[in-house]
Design an enzyme around this catalytic site. Structure first.
Site, short mmCIF file in Angstrom:
data_model
loop_
_atom_site.label_atom_id
_atom_site.label_comp_id
_atom_site.label_asym_id
_atom_site.label_seq_id
_atom_site.Cartn_x
_atom_site.Cartn_y
_atom_site.Cartn_z
CD GLU A 60 -1.57 -2.23 1.87
OE1 GLU A 60 -0.09 -2.22 1.94
OE2 GLU A 60 -2.15 -3.70 1.64
CG HIS A 129 -11.28 -8.38 6.65
ND1 HIS A 129 -10.29 -9.17 7.49
CD2 HIS A 129 -10.64 -8.42 5.24
CE1 HIS A 129 -9.78 -9.62 6.36
NE2 HIS A 129 -9.49 -9.52 5.51
C1 LIG Z 1 -1.37 -5.28 4.66
C2 LIG Z 1 -2.48 -5.48 3.70
N1 LIG Z 1 -2.57 -5.76 2.21
C3 LIG Z 1 -4.08 -6.29 1.99
C4 LIG Z 1 -4.26 -7.43 2.37
C5 LIG Z 1 -5.46 -8.37 1.16
N2 LIG Z 1 -4.84 -9.89 0.76
C6 LIG Z 1 -4.75 -10.75 2.43
S1 LIG Z 1 -4.17 -12.23 1.78
C7 LIG Z 1 -3.67 -10.97 0.23
C8 LIG Z 1 -3.08 -11.70 -0.62
C9 LIG Z 1 -1.53 -11.94 -0.28
O1 LIG Z 1 -0.63 -12.91 -1.35
P1 LIG Z 1 0.56 -14.08 -0.64
O2 LIG Z 1 1.25 -13.03 0.51
O3 LIG Z 1 1.38 -13.88 -2.19
O4 LIG Z 1 0.13 -15.64 0.38
P2 LIG Z 1 -0.74 -16.47 -0.36
O5 LIG Z 1 -2.23 -16.12 0.46
O6 LIG Z 1 -0.29 -16.66 -1.85
O7 LIG Z 1 -0.39 -17.47 1.19
C10 LIG Z 1 -3.99 -9.95 0.44
C11 LIG Z 1 -4.05 -8.64 -0.90
C12 LIG Z 1 -4.21 -7.94 3.37
N3 LIG Z 1 -4.61 -9.00 3.79
N4 LIG Z 1 -2.53 -6.92 4.46
#
Ligand SMILES: Cc1ncc(C[n+]2csc(CCOP(=O)(O)OP(=O)(O)O)c2C)c(N)n1
Ligand SMILES: [Mg+2]
Lengths: 337, 417
Positions: A60, A129
């Protein structure tokens, strides 16, 4: 006229602005190809290309940072932060950079950035959330802060936000995306289909920032609210039989101070409602304004109905979320005096 | 409020030069160009006190122990006993059964949300088996395997996920955001990446007290785009913190392909310029995962500093119960992942060495399923998501501070408690 929910209204605003202005671009996590986790940006990439609507790395601070850079160099970025709870990694970029750029440069530089983000509770989202972080931003000079409560306003206000040359934080209460919500979580889900504010023109229009709306006229007490609470407060007024005037502030900064003053001077009573915690919430500012301007017209102390000073809970959500009952009680309290 | 009218900034033939990456499969290719051509047993094993920069080959290569004939080969073979291998398999099968059951319950509305770790079971099982229980783990939301290896009760895990009166985090978090102090498993935070530097701090606290425990933390490849990832690496390097930092590269961050997370080829390679020892590991190969963690853990424990591990794996199912991957990665199914499945591969290895067979495997799967059904039933005796009982309303105001200040006492009074 088309019938839209808030997701479609936001999407329609973006489509209109993409068509009208080639400098408008939209980006965020999952906001390009997928069209955002709530699908607010869907169809943009397909129609306008991946340079206009694109996915970003999950960062972000980076998202807001590039928005500022694009904005100061001729573009008009609309950045999506996936949930308002995740705006904080971008907080420094927003409050120290975006908000102060115009002032810091003696007016030489500015960045017409709009940051869209879903906020608020009522969706069993727990504390990460469900938050309503508007007060962090209203407390920062240089930012305009907007929060919509229905599809018609969402589109008109978003268009004005994008056209605004100052940075705007645009909150979309996610509980309202698909339908109005009066706080009764046991009732069947209502959609925007049959709601007058679900009627949204496909064409361009705007609603000026800084203008509140009286969503229910009344004589006995003024309720100041915004976002999801507009619907809860209106229902409380209807169901309690109290003739309350419900004002949807729509823009928190700059505030429509005339609308507030006129109403409170008329009713002599005021209840302020928001989902965010009480201490230093935006209600504290509203209360100060009303007290400073309307003191001699007040018949009773001003009441606040807010979230508690706790993180937003998951299983006990409905003990936290300001209810019609609490709003009614507050209205009664102003009338007992 | 100005009405801008039409704004055009580009001429008819002007070209856009802004580069925006696209997942390979969306342009007709495959998402699976991988370093898997590197054969098992290829990499040599440096001594645990080597300089971080000396691990360059491992950071750009791929550590594999199990070869295509299901044999364990090379210097990195951890030489686990048949009992240890069977224990690892059992954990993975149980996790998978648990995930399937919980997702099914979510579909029936009995959980508000769920996240599986299909395809990534070896990532957490191999790590937990290579550590001591006193080592602190700071996971993201896809390492439920740590809890299984460390022996957490499934009834308690399920109770958390259905937020009933037996939920140790008092119904405050969404499902799968476990916390388990007894198992040195730190409360999971939804904001991704934030806990990476926290794990480094926890490791520094061990060093400060002269203890030889270590900290281990995980984040996704998508999350590695956050500043926190870099803060963690840099602080770990500066203070030579006794920690193991893991990037789980499962290729996707919700709908976003890993080629939007960084502009390079290896996530492990991010550690090299920080002089942090770095290894890319085949995450479907339990033996390789175990061996890498064992090496990194010993290195940290002996005071030789941090290690960055990239677990090269695949998110076998949706991101969570809330998304539909067929929209953003059609034709990019888990069955096509060139490095296979961790359960299948470990099972094949055990069969190959004569320590396992199909009948035992099926019996294990059936047993795990029964255990979970029984645990679920027992968990529901403490309350269901629909009808409760939930943690009492008084808990709303507890734990905000150690003691409740006057304003919370006042608000508690307004709720009538
Ligand atoms: C600071 C923040 N921004 C956005 C989100 C929303 N979000 C939750 S999981 C995710 C994707 C994460 O992907 P990755 O790091 O590859 O982990 P994976 O889910 O593949 O294990 C997002 C964008 C969040 N939880 N925290
Ligand atoms: Mg990922």
């Amino acid at each position: 006229m088309a019938q839209m929910n808030i997701i479609q209204a936001v999407n329609s605003a973006l489509h209109n602005m993409f068509e009208r202005d080639e400098t408008v671009v939209s980006f965020g996590e999952d906001a390009g190809f997928y069209g955002g986790v709530f699908r607010c940006t869907s169809g943009l990439q397909e129609k306008f290309g991946k340079h206009r609507s694109f996915d970003t790395p999950l960062a972000e601070g980076g998202i807001v940072g590039i928005a500022i850079g694009m904005g100061m160099n001729g573009l008009r970025p609309v950045a999506e932060i996936q949930f308002a709870d995740y705006i904080f990694p971008g907080f420094d970029q927003i409050t120290n950079e975006l908000a102060k750029l115009r002032y810091r440069s003696g007016g030489e530089y500015s960045a017409p950035v709009t940051i869209r983000t879903p906020c608020g509770g009522g969706i069993k989202g727990g504390h990460y959330h469900s938050q309503s972080p508007e007060a962090y931003f209203t407390h920062t000079p240089g930012l305009k802060v907007v929060i919509c409560s229905n599809p018609y306003d969402a589109k008109g206000l978003l268009i004005s936000s994008i056209e605004c040359n100052d940075p705007v934080i645009f909150f979309e209460p996610k509980r309202l995306y698909n339908g109005p919500f009066d706080g009764d979580h046991t009732a069947a889900m209502v959609k925007w289909d049959s709601h007058p504010k679900g009627e949204v023109p496909e064409e361009y229009y705007n609603i000026p920032l800084g203008k509140a709306e009286i969503v229910r006229a009344g004589k006995e007490v003024t309720i100041l609210c915004y976002g999801t609470m507009v619907h809860v407060a209106t229902a409380a007024a209807e169901n309690s039989g109290i003739d309350a005037e419900v004002i949807d502030l729509r823009t928190l900064v700059p505030l429509d101070i005339d609308a507030i003053e006129d109403s409170v001077k008329k009713t002599g009573r005021c209840v302020i409602v928001h989902e965010a915690p009480r201490t230093s919430g935006f209600g504290a500012e509203l209360m100060s304004q009303v007290q400073e301007r309307c003191f001699w017209h007040l018949e009773a102390p001003i009441q606040r109905v807010t979230g508690w000073d706790t993180p937003y809970p998951h299983s006990l959500e409905w003990d936290y979320f300001p209810s019609q009952a609490r709003i009614t009680e507050a209205m009664r309290a102003t009338m007992e005096e | 409020m100005s009405d801008f009218g039409l704004v055009k900034i580009m001429g008819e033939d002007s070209e856009v030069n802004m580069h925006v990456p696209v997942p390979p499969h969306r342009e007709g290719g495959t998402s699976f160009p991988s370093p898997h051509e590197i054969p098992a047993g290829h990499h040599t094993k440096p001594s645990i006190d080597c300089a971080g920069e000396e691990t360059r080959d491992l950071a750009y290569g791929l550590l594999r122990v199990l070869n295509d004939d299901d044999e364990a080969v090379g210097e990195w073979d951890p030489k686990l006993s048949a009992d240890e291998l069977r224990a690892a398999l059992e954990h993975m099968v149980r996790i998978r059964a648990y995930d399937d059951r919980m997702m099914m319950m979510q579909r029936q509305g009995r959980l508000s949300f769920y996240m599986k770790c299909l395809g990534e079971e070896a990532v957490s099982v191999g790590a937990a088996m290579a550590m001591e229980n006193r080592d602190i783990v700071v996971p993201s939301y896809r390492q439920q395997g740590l809890l299984f290896v460390r022996g957490r009760s499934m009834v308690d895990m399920i109770s958390h996920c259905i937020t009933n009166s037996n939920d140790n985090v008092k119904g405050r978090q969404m499902p799968v955001h476990y916390s388990w102090k007894e198992g040195n498993f730190v409360s999971i935070s939804s904001p991704v990446g934030t806990q990476f530097p926290q794990a480094v701090g926890a490791a520094m606290a061990f060093a400060y007290r002269g203890e030889d425990s270590i900290a281990c933390t995980w984040l996704g490849e998508g999350t590695s785009a956050q500043g926190d990832f870099h803060y963690g690496l840099n602080f770990a390097s500066v203070y030579q913190a006794p920690c193991v930092l893991v990037v789980v590269n499962n290729q996707w961050a919700i709908s976003t392909h890993r080629n939007l997370a960084h502009g390079g080829s290896s996530f492990a390679a991010r550690g090299i310029p920080y002089n942090v020892a770095s290894i890319r590991v085949d995450g479907q190969d339990l033996l390789a995962v175990y061996a890498a963690h064992k090496w990194a853990t010993e290195r940290a424990r002996a005071g030789h500093g941090p290690t960055l591990l990239e677990m090269y794996t695949y998110r076998g199912d949706s991101h969570s119960s809330s998304d539909d991957p067929s929209i953003y990665r059609p034709g990019d199914g888990y069955e096509n992942w060139p490095l296979g499945d961790p359960v299948d591969r470990l099972k094949a290895h055990l069969v190959k060495i004569g320590e396992w067979d199909d009948a035992r495997h099926e019996a294990l799967q059936a047993q795990c399923k029964d255990e979970i059904i029984a645990a679920y039933k027992e968990a529901e005796t403490h309350g269901t998501l629909k009808d409760g009982p939930f943690p009492p309303v008084t808990t709303l105001f507890e734990d905000v501070y150690e003691d409740e200040p006057w304003h919370l006492l006042e608000q508690r009074g307004q709720v009538g408690i």
